[in-house]
Design an enzyme around this catalytic site. Sequence first.
Site, short mmCIF file in Angstrom:
data_model
loop_
_atom_site.label_atom_id
_atom_site.label_comp_id
_atom_site.label_asym_id
_atom_site.label_seq_id
_atom_site.Cartn_x
_atom_site.Cartn_y
_atom_site.Cartn_z
N SER A 1 0.86 -1.03 0.04
CA SER A 1 0.08 -0.05 0.06
C SER A 1 0.81 1.18 0.11
CB SER A 1 -1.08 -0.06 1.38
OG SER A 1 -1.65 1.09 1.41
N TYR B 1 -3.51 -0.95 9.62
CA TYR B 1 -3.12 -1.14 8.16
C TYR B 1 -1.80 -0.89 7.73
CZ TYR B 1 -4.51 -1.24 3.26
OH TYR B 1 -4.50 -1.32 1.91
#
Length: 220
Positions: free
Chosen positions: A108, A121
């Site tokens: 990400s 995350y």
Amino acid sequence: HGNSLVKDITEAGGTALFLPCDVLDRPSLERCRDTVLKQYGRIDVLINAAGGNMPGATIPTDKTFFDMSTEDFKKVVDLNLLGTVLPTQVFAEDMATRKKGVIVNFSSESALRPLTRVVGYTSAKAAVQQFTKYMAVEMATKFGDGIRVNAIAPGYMATEMNSALLDPENPRYQQITERIPANRWGTGDDMKGACIFLASHASDYLGGAIIPVDGGYLVK
């Protein structure tokens, strides 16, 4: 969704197989692997795209790190990190035997530039990035340069996970969009080119690369 995708591929002249599984359950993954090997004989490409977040592993503006749920943090890390490690162990074994194959992980943008609030995350995807680099060395040195491991780092994506942010009237949405040179959030279609590139011989000399697909967000 999986069955409709199989239909689209079949109607376009290809062949496809949809096998639901749990990326955190080794027996489930092994059943899928065995079915794929039985039908196709080998595994050429593994794309580790499972991931997600939980509210308890984020930090809203009215709370602090000390309010975070460590239980939710662990679940997010398990899903994103272990959910990449386990499928790699199960599916890449065939690649190691044949000394040929491609692994594409989904990290990400938050692993490259920590994004506000999503602490669980961000931590998990940063670990996926480092795992990608480690595995690139591990596979190439022990099983030959016929096996490549790289990753894609998506930026802000218009997905179900981000549905709460996708209201154009939301100040947060406007703030984020203004920082994206392409002036829009990404879609699943925006991932196709990078996936095809990393899965093809065009990327034969890439190992441990992390490719941002973010509309230019990282460089603005």
